[in-house]
Design a protein around this motif. Structure first.
Motif, mmCIF file in Angstrom:
data_model
loop_
_atom_site.group_PDB
_atom_site.id
_atom_site.type_symbol
_atom_site.label_atom_id
_atom_site.label_comp_id
_atom_site.label_asym_id
_atom_site.label_seq_id
_atom_site.Cartn_x
_atom_site.Cartn_y
_atom_site.Cartn_z
ATOM 1 N N GLY A 1 0.808 -1.206 0.000
ATOM 2 C CA GLY A 1 0.000 0.000 0.000
ATOM 3 C C GLY A 1 0.844 1.259 0.000
ATOM 4 N N ILE A 2 0.204 2.346 -0.443
ATOM 5 C CA ILE A 2 0.902 3.638 -0.500
ATOM 6 C C ILE A 2 0.639 4.400 0.793
ATOM 7 N N LEU B 1 4.337 5.855 7.730
ATOM 8 C CA LEU B 1 5.582 5.179 7.382
ATOM 9 C C LEU B 1 5.982 4.143 8.434
ATOM 10 N N GLU B 2 5.514 4.321 9.658
ATOM 11 C CA GLU B 2 5.901 3.407 10.732
ATOM 12 C C GLU B 2 5.438 1.978 10.458
ATOM 13 N N GLY B 3 4.463 1.829 9.595
ATOM 14 C CA GLY B 3 3.993 0.488 9.272
ATOM 15 C C GLY B 3 4.675 -0.111 8.052
ATOM 16 N N THR C 1 13.078 4.915 11.995
ATOM 17 C CA THR C 1 13.686 3.758 12.656
ATOM 18 C C THR C 1 13.830 2.685 11.588
ATOM 19 N N PRO C 2 15.033 2.509 11.038
ATOM 20 C CA PRO C 2 15.188 1.608 9.888
ATOM 21 C C PRO C 2 14.829 0.163 10.218
ATOM 22 N N GLN D 1 12.189 -4.159 -1.581
ATOM 23 C CA GLN D 1 12.420 -4.467 -0.172
ATOM 24 C C GLN D 1 12.021 -3.347 0.778
ATOM 25 N N GLY D 2 11.578 -2.204 0.270
ATOM 26 C CA GLY D 2 11.147 -1.155 1.168
ATOM 27 C C GLY D 2 11.293 0.227 0.572
ATOM 28 N N LEU D 3 11.085 1.236 1.445
ATOM 29 C CA LEU D 3 11.191 2.628 1.038
ATOM 30 C C LEU D 3 12.587 3.163 1.353
ATOM 31 N N VAL D 4 13.051 4.061 0.485
ATOM 32 C CA VAL D 4 14.362 4.672 0.668
ATOM 33 C C VAL D 4 14.237 6.179 0.506
#
Length: 298
Positions: free
Chosen positions: A177-178, A185-187, A215-216, A234-237
């Motif tokens: 999801g966006i 972002l914490e999720g 918190t990476p 693999q995630g957001l950057v």
């Protein structure tokens, strides 16, 4: 006391012109000045080089031996001066450049072909480090640094600036999801840097601040590793635009929370020690980068 080039030149000029007065005219000096230079030279060598008569000057045996060596030394000095002048006209020699790996790969490397075609006599040595280095210790002529400079002993030449933005792959966003708010972002899986910690402050506006301290979920030291992980879903950057322009153009990475993005631009500077005039090979590389990067990186 060592002899000087001035004394050696006076001696050779006297021999070549045949008299002290003629040598003085050639050297644009006074006859007494040339005579004193000859006297100092003979005193330092503890020999007589020229036998002075009322009608002419004659070389002694020692003078003949020294003349051969003096001519060779003066010719070498003249050749060295000519070589330096030529280098100013046609830059040449080894140029050691250091910068972070992502900037080297995404910005510098694509420009190298044009630079080498324009300056074929410059021998480039390209080194990459993801942390600041000591230029003298690493024998580096020029370093390109991203972010605020702290070393006041270095001279800096601004090249450009680059914004940072939060990105993710379409595949990741389809699965997870966006995020519609900064707090959301914490999720998500957030990819952060091992160091410096300041890079884990993302330029996103929210109720409390103009940046969001993440918190990476996953950490990596290199920006290119971040990019590869993001492309792999693999995630957001949060990366600089100079690294991701092609990815964003193709749609392989898309911006997240664009409306919350704070316009923070990282300065990009070329840094170097300058205790004397810069060598032409350094100057021409600086000019080349400035021209190519002006307005190219936003």
């Amino acid at each position: 006391m060592k002899i000087s080039l001035e004394e050696m030149l006076a001696f050779v000029s006297v021999v070549d012109t045949g008299s002290i007065s003629a040598a003085a005219e050639q050297l644009q000096q006074t006859a007494s000045g040339v005579s004193r230079a000859l006297g100092r030279l003979e005193g330092k060598l503890a020999v007589t080089l020229l036998r002075r008569t009322t009608r002419r000057l004659e070389l002694t045996e020692e003078g003949q031996v020294f003349l051969t060596q003096a001519r060779r030394i003066l010719a070498s000095v003249e050749e060295a001066e000519e070589q330096m002048a030529l280098r100013r006209q046609v830059p040449a020699g080894r140029l050691r450049v250091n910068t972070a790996s992502p900037f080297m790969l995404h910005v510098i490397v694509p420009l190298i072909g044009d630079f080498r075609a324009q300056y074929p006599q410059i021998e480039l040595e390209l080194n990459s480090d993801d942390r600041f280095i000591d230029l003298l210790e690493r024998r580096t002529d020029l370093a390109i640094r991203i972010g605020t400079l702290a070393d006041s002993s270095l001279h800096a030449r601004p090249l450009c600036a680059s914004r940072r933005r939060v990105l993710a792959s379409p595949a990741y966003l389809e699965r997870h999801g966006i995020p519609v708010s900064v707090e959301a972002l914490e999720g998500h899986s957030l990819i952060g840097f091992t160091e410096p910690e300041s890079l884990n402050e993302w330029p996103l506006r929210h109720d409390q601040s103009d940046h969001w301290k993440i918190t990476p979920t996953l950490r990596a030291s290199s920006g290119d590793t971040h990019r590869a992980l993001a492309l792999a879903g693999q995630g957001l950057v949060c990366l600089s635009d100079f690294m991701t322009e092609a990815d964003r153009t193709r749609g392989d990475l898309v911006e997240v929370l664009a409306e919350q993005r704070v316009e923070v631009r990282q300065p990009i500077n070329a840094v170097y020690y300058r205790n004397s005039p810069l060598a032409s090979r350094i100057t021409c590389f600086l000019d080349f980068l400035s021209e190519r990067l002006r307005g190219k990186i936003k």
